[in-house]
Enzyme design. Structure first.
Site, PDB file in Angstrom:
ATOM      1  CB  CYS A 108      60.163  71.721 -65.392  1.00 47.57           C
ATOM      2  SG  CYS A 108      61.029  70.622 -66.503  1.00 47.57           S
TER       3      CYS A 108
ATOM      4  CG  HIS B 203      60.658  71.672 -61.210  1.00 43.21           C
ATOM      5  ND1 HIS B 203      60.189  70.399 -61.437  1.00 43.21           N
ATOM      6  CD2 HIS B 203      61.678  71.849 -62.075  1.00 43.21           C
ATOM      7  CE1 HIS B 203      60.906  69.835 -62.401  1.00 43.21           C
ATOM      8  NE2 HIS B 203      61.815  70.693 -62.804  1.00 43.21           N
TER       9      HIS B 203
ATOM     10  CE  LYS C 106      67.623  70.033 -60.072  1.00 43.58           C
ATOM     11  NZ  LYS C 106      67.628  70.270 -61.510  1.00 43.58           N
TER      12      LYS C 106
ATOM     13  CG  ASP D 219      61.496  71.361 -54.961  1.00 41.81           C
ATOM     14  OD1 ASP D 219      62.642  70.909 -54.815  1.00 41.81           O
ATOM     15  OD2 ASP D 219      60.981  71.579 -56.072  1.00 41.81           O
TER      16      ASP D 219
ATOM     17  CD  GLN E 192      67.623  74.544 -58.928  1.00 45.82           C
ATOM     18  OE1 GLN E 192      68.796  74.849 -58.733  1.00 45.82           O
ATOM     19  NE2 GLN E 192      67.238  73.891 -60.004  1.00 45.82           N
TER      20      GLN E 192
HETATM   21  N1  C6P Z   1      65.106  71.506 -62.319  1.00 43.12           N
HETATM   22  C1  C6P Z   1      66.036  72.802 -64.124  1.00 43.12           C
HETATM   23  O1  C6P Z   1      66.667  72.925 -65.173  1.00 43.12           O
HETATM   24  P1  C6P Z   1      64.831  66.264 -60.754  1.00 43.12           P
HETATM   25  O2  C6P Z   1      64.560  66.358 -62.212  1.00 43.12           O
HETATM   26  O3  C6P Z   1      63.891  65.341 -60.047  1.00 43.12           O
HETATM   27  O4  C6P Z   1      66.266  66.011 -60.427  1.00 43.12           O
HETATM   28  O5  C6P Z   1      64.564  67.724 -60.146  1.00 43.12           O
HETATM   29  C2  C6P Z   1      63.289  68.268 -60.245  1.00 43.12           C
HETATM   30  C3  C6P Z   1      63.272  69.646 -59.717  1.00 43.12           C
HETATM   31  C4  C6P Z   1      62.481  69.935 -58.625  1.00 43.12           C
HETATM   32  N2  C6P Z   1      62.468  71.154 -58.081  1.00 43.12           N
HETATM   33  C5  C6P Z   1      63.207  72.162 -58.567  1.00 43.12           C
HETATM   34  C6  C6P Z   1      63.151  73.504 -57.899  1.00 43.12           C
HETATM   35  C7  C6P Z   1      64.017  71.940 -59.680  1.00 43.12           C
HETATM   36  O6  C6P Z   1      64.760  72.945 -60.152  1.00 43.12           O
HETATM   37  C8  C6P Z   1      64.043  70.663 -60.281  1.00 43.12           C
HETATM   38  C9  C6P Z   1      64.871  70.401 -61.512  1.00 43.12           C
HETATM   39  C10 C6P Z   1      65.945  71.436 -63.493  1.00 43.12           C
HETATM   40  O7  C6P Z   1      65.513  73.755 -63.555  1.00 43.12           O
HETATM   41  C11 C6P Z   1      65.551  70.384 -64.482  1.00 43.12           C
HETATM   42  S1  C6P Z   1      63.922  70.613 -65.104  1.00 43.12           S
END
Ligand code: C6P
Length: 419
Positions: A376, A133, A236, A210, A213
């Protein structure tokens, strides 16, 4: 594990009972029962989380760590209690290693701006992957550009799995830092993080995982993984937006300078010098999003009561049900692994002749929420040779009937576009 439509799929969860905790799931959209399949973007919230947060506002709201009166002490105890719950969830050795921040993005940037700026210099190698991401890609790309370091990006194979040969070659370059995702939000691939971290450590690298997910969907154990840093987002995993976590090892966090300066993160401030608070507060400048963190604590309670292993098994059952049905559709291409062993309930696909945004709009007219776009994940989309995909992502409250609705909506889209 290979999967076929003939295989019976069963779930360990009482999904109807779980759904009763999520009032939003009985909403109607365009006159249709909502089918929420955008859980990788954000999850819905159970009544238990909403109630825990309302109780703070209705009964004892006050700023934390500052008041010596009942309201403040009660709110502080719940906030610090949430930290303990998160520490137990990820099997952290100490709750002081759990730093509350806004989201995974902020946690990853914290590492970049502190450890990264102090430890990465010209000629160093940083390793990341094409699966990342932007939150776990752009910070390291920018750090490399600013420091004069080299960014090595590990590719994937045709099924969306990391190229282990490239990774091994990258380790031979003795990187200072390895930043990788535990689970891809674009393809659903689960990376072999434990093995990759061991290889990185053997090469002398610091590791950043990271978990945005992975932590919401399976039991993640930082001691077993032997990671150095893990970042994830509360929104999430049934908690509110604004509740994020960076976990790091005490020995590393102790040596890092603060990220943000201000209230609560100091020990003593004189005109000419300041000293810093203990962990974790050294990294929590200003008034924390304490109600959101308390909401995260309630979400952790909820997830643990259902069981992370059961949630993972349920999502695997949903994938086992969905994949063969999707793969049987003429003109539909699924990106990422086609087997169950190393993937989660994130399915990205493309329907020949229909733009993903049109697919998502047709789904919306049938009450189905999915995400369409680059997620993203622009380096990944470039690698896949596409600008966008349609993505359905599952969670504990999704049903087999909702996957039938998804398959039926794909049929509607194909009929409408005559493809
Ligand atoms: N992915 C998706 O629709 P934030 O925005 O900081 O809560 O999470 C960022 C982020 C970082 N790593 C991974 C693997 C992610 O999936 C995400 C967020 C969402 O896939 C929003 S772009």
């Amino acid at each position: 594990m290979a999967i076929s439509a003939a295989q019976p799929v069963t779930t360990p969860l009482d999904v109807e009972r779980i759904r009763a905790d999520f009032p939003i799931l009985s909403q109607r959209v365009h006159g249709k029962q909502v089918v929420y399949l955008d859980n990788a973007a954000t999850s819905q919230k159970p009544r238990q989380v909403i109630d825990a947060m309302s109780a703070v506002y209705l009964e004892h709201n006050a700023n934390i760590h500052r008041g010596v009166y009942e309201f403040s002490e009660k709110t502080t105890a719940l906030f610090e209690g949430a930290r303990e719950k998160v520490a137990k969830l990820i099997n952290a050795p100490h709750s002081r290693e759990v730093i509350f921040c806004r989201n995974a993005t902020e946690g990853l940037n914290l590492v970049m701006h502190t450890w990264g700026r102090d430890n990465i210099s010209a000629g160093d190698v940083i390793v990341t992957t094409v699966l990342e991401h932007h939150s776990n890609f752009v910070p390291w790309q920018q750090l490399a550009l600013q420091a004069g370091a080299t960014l090595v990006v590990i590719d994937i194979d045709e099924d969306g799995r990391l190229r282990r040969d490239q990774y091994a070659a990258a380790m031979a370059r003795h990187p200072k830092l390895v930043a990788l995702t535990h689970t891809s939000n674009g393809l659903g691939t689960i990376t072999p993080a434990k093995e990759l971290i061991a290889e990185a450590h053997a090469a002398g690298a610091m590791t950043v995982l990271d978990g945005a997910q992975s932590v919401p969907h399976a039991a993640v154990d930082v001691r077993d993984l032997d990671a150095d840093f893990l970042a994830f987002s509360g929104h999430k995993m049934l908690a509110p937006p604004g509740s994020g976590v960076l976990w790091g090892r005490t020995a590393i966090l102790e040596k890092m300078r603060p990220f943000l300066y201000g209230g609560d993160m100091i020990s003593r401030v004189a005109v000419d010098l300041s000293t810093w608070n203990d962990l974790p507060w050294k990294f929590e400048a200003g008034t924390s999003a304490y109600v959101d963190a308390i909401g995260l604590g309630a979400a952790v309670d909820y997830l643990q009561a259902v069981g992370l292993e059961e949630i993972h098994a349920h999502e695997q059952a949903l994938v086992a049900y969905a994949l063969p049905r999707l793969l049987a559709i003429d003109g539909l291409r699924v990106f990422g692994p086609k087997t169950l062993d190393d993937r989660v309930g994130v399915i990205s696909f493309d329907i020949a002749g229909i733009h993903p945004h049109d697919v998502a709009q047709i789904f919306d007219s049938e009450g189905i929420c999915v995400r369409a776009g680059h997620h993203c994940n622009q380096p990944l989309m470039t690698r896949l040779g596409t600008a966008a995909t349609t993505r359905a992502s599952f969670y504990l409250y999704n049903t087999f009937a909702e996957i039938d609705a998804l398959v039926s909506a794909i049929g509607s889209a194909k009929r409408l576009f005559k493809v």
